[in-house]
Design an enzyme around this catalytic site. Structure first.
Site, short mmCIF file in Angstrom:
data_model
loop_
_atom_site.label_atom_id
_atom_site.label_comp_id
_atom_site.label_asym_id
_atom_site.label_seq_id
_atom_site.Cartn_x
_atom_site.Cartn_y
_atom_site.Cartn_z
N SER A 33 33.86 40.87 44.30
CA SER A 33 32.56 40.85 43.65
C SER A 33 32.70 41.33 42.21
CB SER A 33 31.56 41.71 44.44
OG SER A 33 30.25 41.47 44.00
N ASN A 34 31.62 41.72 41.57
CA ASN A 34 31.67 42.19 40.17
C ASN A 34 30.61 43.26 39.95
OD1 ASN A 34 29.12 40.86 39.20
ND2 ASN A 34 30.24 39.06 39.90
N ARG A 35 30.53 43.76 38.73
CA ARG A 35 29.69 44.93 38.45
C ARG A 35 28.23 44.62 38.15
NH1 ARG A 35 32.99 49.25 37.98
NH2 ARG A 35 35.14 48.86 37.30
#
Ligand code: CTP
Ligand code: CA
Length: 224
Positions: A33-35
């Site tokens: 995933s990512n931030r």
């Protein structure tokens, strides 16, 4: 004030927005995933609603409360987000792609939890469908707005994405360790085929309001 906004170009229009990160499964308990916090997309949904639009928010996993009066469709992966957006694209007047969609997903998700038998593990990834480009290529198509998150050459890369994906408008924001993702404020530079405008640095809520106002103006000019 609300009364005036409700007479704007977005009043009564259907606005479809993507927000948040996506999760790409590696195995039943792990993902890539990512931030992204989803704050910008949720703020846009709130501002579009305030402008009198009917808003549908296709959202990846976030810990935010949906704005009142906004319909939320919860998804996890890029593939799910793509399917939900394409199911609604014909019915919407404006599309805003604010999600930080994973660009790559594991070729296969393991059926069982991956055990640490080996010293090295390679994951093979494959590109996800570009939701924004698919919306822009759809006929009939909504007024299509994208984001460009860039760590360098922000306006140049954004102008390139605007042309390459055939968008009506793009909002460029510098991202990095102290900018953009998972923060309350943001900086936006907006570009369209015939011009550009600096929306400045402000809270995501204030920038969302400015961006929705600008989208209403540009949408109104092309659909009057
Ligand atoms: N986007 C999308 N579907 C994807 C990837 C991106 O809809 N699979 C959308 C994002 O929501 C955003 C825009 O495309 O509105 C630009 O995302 P960005 O990551 O800045 O650009 P990419 O086109 O993915 O290119 P790159 O990551 O290589 O800069
Ligand atoms: Ca990307």
């Amino acid at each position: 004030r609300l009364g005036a906004r409700r007479n704007g170009a977005l009043a009564g229009r259907r606005v479809l927005i993507t927000a948040g990160p996506t999760r790409e499964a590696i195995d039943p308990v792990r993902f890539l995933s990512n931030r992204s916090s989803g704050k910008m997309g949720y703020a846009l949904a709130w501002a579009a609603r305030e402008a009198g639009a009917e808003v549908v928010l296709v959202s990846g996993p976030v810990s935010l409360t949906p704005p009142a009066g906004v319909e939320v469709v919860a998804v996890e992966s890029a593939a799910q987000m793509y399917a939900q957006v394409m199911a609604q694209v014909t019915d919407c007047d404006v599309f805003i792609g604010a999600a930080a969609v994973a660009d790559y997903t594991p070729v296969t998700a393991a059926g069982q939890k991956i055990k640490k038998h080996r010293d090295r593990l390679q994951l093979e990834l494959v590109r996800t469908p570009d939701i924004l480009a698919a919306v822009a290529g759809h006929r009939p198509r909504p007024f299509t707005v994208g984001f460009a998150a860039e760590t360098e050459r922000v306006r140049e890369y954004a102008r390139d994405k605007l042309a390459r994906k055939g968008l009506d408008l793009i909002a460029a924001n510098p991202v990095g360790p102290s900018q953009g993702f998972d923060r309350d404020d943001n900086t936006l530079w907006v570009l369209w085929p015939g011009g550009e405008r600096d929306l400045g640095t402000a809270s995501k809520r204030e920038l969302a309001r400015r961006l929705i106002t600008l989208i209403g103006e540009r949408y109104g000019q092309e659909n009057s």
